[in-house]
Design a protein around this motif. Structure first.
Motif, short mmCIF file in Angstrom:
data_model
loop_
_atom_site.label_atom_id
_atom_site.label_comp_id
_atom_site.label_asym_id
_atom_site.label_seq_id
_atom_site.Cartn_x
_atom_site.Cartn_y
_atom_site.Cartn_z
N GLY A 80 15.85 -72.03 6.38
CA GLY A 80 16.50 -72.29 7.55
C GLY A 80 15.89 -72.48 9.39
N PHE A 81 16.46 -72.03 9.65
CA PHE A 81 15.57 -72.49 11.57
C PHE A 81 15.60 -71.53 12.15
CE2 PHE A 81 17.79 -76.68 9.66
CZ PHE A 81 16.31 -77.39 9.42
N ASP A 82 15.78 -70.28 11.88
CA ASP A 82 15.43 -69.29 12.46
C ASP A 82 13.92 -69.01 12.86
OD1 ASP A 82 18.13 -68.12 12.86
OD2 ASP A 82 17.82 -67.33 10.75
N VAL A 83 13.53 -69.09 14.24
CA VAL A 83 12.05 -69.01 14.99
C VAL A 83 11.48 -67.56 14.78
CG1 VAL A 83 10.57 -69.43 16.50
CG2 VAL A 83 12.52 -71.37 16.02
N PRO A 84 10.28 -67.50 13.91
CA PRO A 84 10.10 -65.94 14.14
C PRO A 84 9.47 -65.51 15.59
CG PRO A 84 8.54 -67.12 12.88
CD PRO A 84 9.90 -67.97 13.12
N PRO A 85 9.86 -64.14 15.75
CA PRO A 85 9.02 -63.61 17.15
C PRO A 85 7.93 -64.11 16.68
CG PRO A 85 11.22 -61.94 16.58
CD PRO A 85 10.69 -62.93 15.60
N ALA A 86 6.90 -63.52 16.05
CA ALA A 86 5.74 -63.66 15.94
C ALA A 86 5.09 -64.81 16.29
CB ALA A 86 4.71 -62.94 14.48
N LEU A 87 5.40 -65.98 16.45
CA LEU A 87 5.63 -67.54 16.49
C LEU A 87 4.69 -66.82 18.24
CD1 LEU A 87 5.00 -70.67 16.54
CD2 LEU A 87 6.87 -70.41 17.62
N THR A 88 5.49 -66.36 18.88
CA THR A 88 4.82 -66.04 20.44
C THR A 88 4.84 -64.37 20.49
OG1 THR A 88 6.72 -65.72 21.08
CG2 THR A 88 5.85 -67.86 21.06
N ASP A 89 4.73 -63.65 19.87
CA ASP A 89 4.33 -62.24 20.52
C ASP A 89 3.11 -62.01 19.36
OD1 ASP A 89 4.53 -59.36 20.91
OD2 ASP A 89 6.31 -59.23 20.26
N PRO A 90 1.98 -62.01 19.92
CA PRO A 90 0.72 -61.59 19.64
C PRO A 90 0.73 -59.90 18.98
CG PRO A 90 0.57 -61.11 22.17
CD PRO A 90 1.81 -61.73 21.44
N THR A 91 1.80 -59.27 19.77
CA THR A 91 1.61 -57.19 19.19
C THR A 91 2.12 -57.89 17.76
OG1 THR A 91 3.94 -57.14 20.02
CG2 THR A 91 2.08 -56.63 21.35
N LEU A 92 2.62 -58.97 17.90
CA LEU A 92 3.66 -59.10 15.56
C LEU A 92 2.55 -59.56 14.86
CD1 LEU A 92 6.92 -59.38 16.62
CD2 LEU A 92 5.94 -57.35 15.78
N VAL A 93 2.20 -59.16 14.09
CA VAL A 93 1.07 -60.29 13.07
C VAL A 93 1.71 -60.88 11.55
CG1 VAL A 93 -0.95 -60.17 12.17
CG2 VAL A 93 -1.14 -58.60 14.17
#
Length: 225
Positions: free
Chosen positions: A29-42
């Motif tokens: 799908g086309f949902d963009v994962p938050p971890a793309l830009t959030d350094p606290t999410l790996v």
């Protein structure tokens, strides 16, 4: 470096393009994962050593969001369009890669970034490209968070390779890349811990690292239950 281990699993010897694209549309799908830009999410790789490396890198380097295009060309026998990075580049010179690069402020989405980069690097006209969806986010030891865009590409395009960035563009059979018998699993040390990485040698092309890792994710998402 340890000797390579060949992966096992359901072999994909011949690939029907309609089946591949049908499965991909159902599962992506086309949902963009938050971890793309959030350094606290790996992102998690499933390999403990690699996950540890990504966690360390996330603490030491700024996040560098990027997008790449997995261009599956809809021939009777589908292929994947890959590039060889220019030999004079500072990072990853001469390595096999997908068209793509960092997401710029001008890009409306990671999808737009992947299509823009493919046009700038190899002259792939987006009119030939039908985006299907994103794969899982993939991190690298350089701080990049890569969001791969899988797309169906209509044959008939003409490429214009930008020699400032790319030395060559070529196609590899999708059936080869999706066959786990061709997936070599290697390991190397990172700060006292072993981490794994994939390699998929094809003729004179050595596909490894992030490119092979992303192709392995494509196999797992499309062909495994």
């Amino acid at each position: 470096m340890n000797e390579p281990v060949l992966e096992t699993g359901p072999g994909v010897v011949g690939i029907d393009s309609e089946e591949f694209f049908g499965r991909a549309r159902q599962r992506l799908g086309f949902d963009v994962p938050p971890a793309l830009t959030d350094p606290t999410l790996v992102p998690a790789s499933g390999d403990a050593g690699t996950d540890r490396m990504w966690q360390i890198i996330a603490q030491e380097r700024p996040v560098r969001p990027a997008a790449v295009l997995i261009a599956v060309v809809d021939h009777a026998e589908p292929t994947v369009l890959l590039t060889m990075r220019a030999a004079h580049l500072t990072d990853h010179a001469g390595q096999i890669a997908f068209p793509g690069g960092k997401i710029d402020a001008i890009d409306a989405s990671p999808r737009d970034a992947a299509l823009r980069e493919a046009w700038e690097e190899i002259g792939l006209d987006r009119g030939y490209v039908d985006p299907i969806g994103y794969l899982d986010l993939y991190a690298t030891g350089y701080g990049f968070r890569i969001l791969p865009l899988v797309a169906r590409v209509r044959p008939g395009f003409e490429l214009r390779v930008n020699k400032a960035e790319v030395d060559d563009a070529f196609e590899v059979p999708l059936s080869f890349l999706m066959n786990p018998a061709n997936h070599q699993l290697h390991s190397k040390e990172f700060r006292g811990a072993e981490r794994s990485y994939y390699a998929m040698p094809f003729a004179e092309r050595y596909i490894w690292g992030a490119t092979a890792g992303i192709l392995r994710v494509l196999y797992e998402r499309v062909y495994l239950p």
